[in-house]
Design a protein around this motif. Sequence first.
Motif, mmCIF file in Angstrom:
data_model
loop_
_atom_site.group_PDB
_atom_site.id
_atom_site.type_symbol
_atom_site.label_atom_id
_atom_site.label_comp_id
_atom_site.label_asym_id
_atom_site.label_seq_id
_atom_site.Cartn_x
_atom_site.Cartn_y
_atom_site.Cartn_z
ATOM 1 N N ARG A 74 0.991 -1.172 -0.027
ATOM 2 C CA ARG A 74 -0.201 -0.623 -0.240
ATOM 3 C C ARG A 74 0.941 1.054 -0.103
ATOM 4 N N THR A 84 -3.920 10.233 -0.366
ATOM 5 C CA THR A 84 -4.645 9.252 -0.675
ATOM 6 C C THR A 84 -4.085 8.232 -0.367
ATOM 7 N N LYS A 85 -4.800 6.288 -0.176
ATOM 8 C CA LYS A 85 -3.460 5.591 -0.813
ATOM 9 C C LYS A 85 -4.586 4.401 -1.314
ATOM 10 N N THR A 86 -3.108 3.442 -1.660
ATOM 11 C CA THR A 86 -3.052 3.289 -3.287
ATOM 12 C C THR A 86 -2.899 1.475 -2.881
ATOM 13 N N SER A 143 -7.627 -1.766 2.160
ATOM 14 C CA SER A 143 -8.577 -0.722 3.287
ATOM 15 C C SER A 143 -7.437 0.814 2.561
ATOM 16 N N ALA A 144 -7.996 1.266 1.159
ATOM 17 C CA ALA A 144 -7.178 2.547 0.595
ATOM 18 C C ALA A 144 -8.485 2.769 0.188
ATOM 19 N N ASP A 145 -7.786 4.093 -0.733
ATOM 20 C CA ASP A 145 -8.797 4.935 -1.768
ATOM 21 C C ASP A 145 -9.074 3.963 -3.248
ATOM 22 N N SER A 146 -7.752 3.712 -3.527
ATOM 23 C CA SER A 146 -7.594 3.250 -4.680
ATOM 24 C C SER A 146 -7.250 1.368 -5.445
ATOM 25 N N PRO A 168 -11.182 3.486 -8.719
ATOM 26 C CA PRO A 168 -10.951 3.979 -6.974
ATOM 27 C C PRO A 168 -11.972 2.932 -6.591
ATOM 28 N N THR A 211 -14.738 1.745 -3.057
ATOM 29 C CA THR A 211 -15.530 3.273 -2.059
ATOM 30 C C THR A 211 -15.056 3.442 -1.401
ATOM 31 N N ALA A 212 -15.930 4.425 -0.430
ATOM 32 C CA ALA A 212 -15.409 5.666 0.696
ATOM 33 C C ALA A 212 -15.443 4.209 1.484
ATOM 34 N N HIS A 234 -13.570 1.342 2.658
ATOM 35 C CA HIS A 234 -12.882 1.105 2.001
ATOM 36 C C HIS A 234 -11.552 1.984 2.862
#
Length: 218
Positions: free
Chosen positions: A154, A161-163, A193-196, A213, A215-216, A218
């Motif tokens: 991650r 934000t986190k990917t 757990s991430a934004d994308s 992306p 969903t909010a 995660h």
Amino acid sequence: MKKLLCLAVAFLALSSCTQDVYDKGEGPYSHMLAEMVMAHANSNKQIDFVVTDEGERLVTAPPFTTSWITTADSTYRGILYYNKGDKQADAISFNRVTVLRPQQIKDMKTDPLKVETCWVSTNGTYLNLGVRLMVGSTTDTEAKHIVAAHLLGRKVNTDGTKTIHLQFYHDQNGVPAYYSLRSYFSIPLSDLSADSVSISINTHEGTTTYAFPMTATH
């Protein structure tokens, strides 16, 4: 009991059925839908309802089974081909989708394949892939495709934000490459757990990375 038939090709860690021919007239398949679903098997190992990736619950009338539904009171990931009624689904075919849970793999193999489609489910629970693997007849019983989802890690981006970064593991493993076979895979995202999310896949034209992306929640 309604039993659906499909052609199956066995791989190591995957089993896939495909249907490439569709009736385009006004026959029983002319209004057929095809959706990724989670299917519930009842105590008789029959699929009695499904939940689509849009969150819609459909009762399968009548219930049905296939040869790869082997456990009662469980759920299965698959592509359901069906005619839709009022909160009901009249199943035509149910093709298995292999679920690849992200894991860290020490020795990566990235034999090339063809990517037909890649997307995140509407409810954000799966990253889905439609690919074509090269296959052919062989007497070697050990020659089977090996596939997996490698978790690279991650990354925190410059905007905070986190990917989650994934890589598709594919070992041709001695399977002859005479013609292509369509196969589908789903990678669970619920525990990431991430934004994308992004996934890199080695194709015959080179490595391609797909990013989406999440969903909010995660």
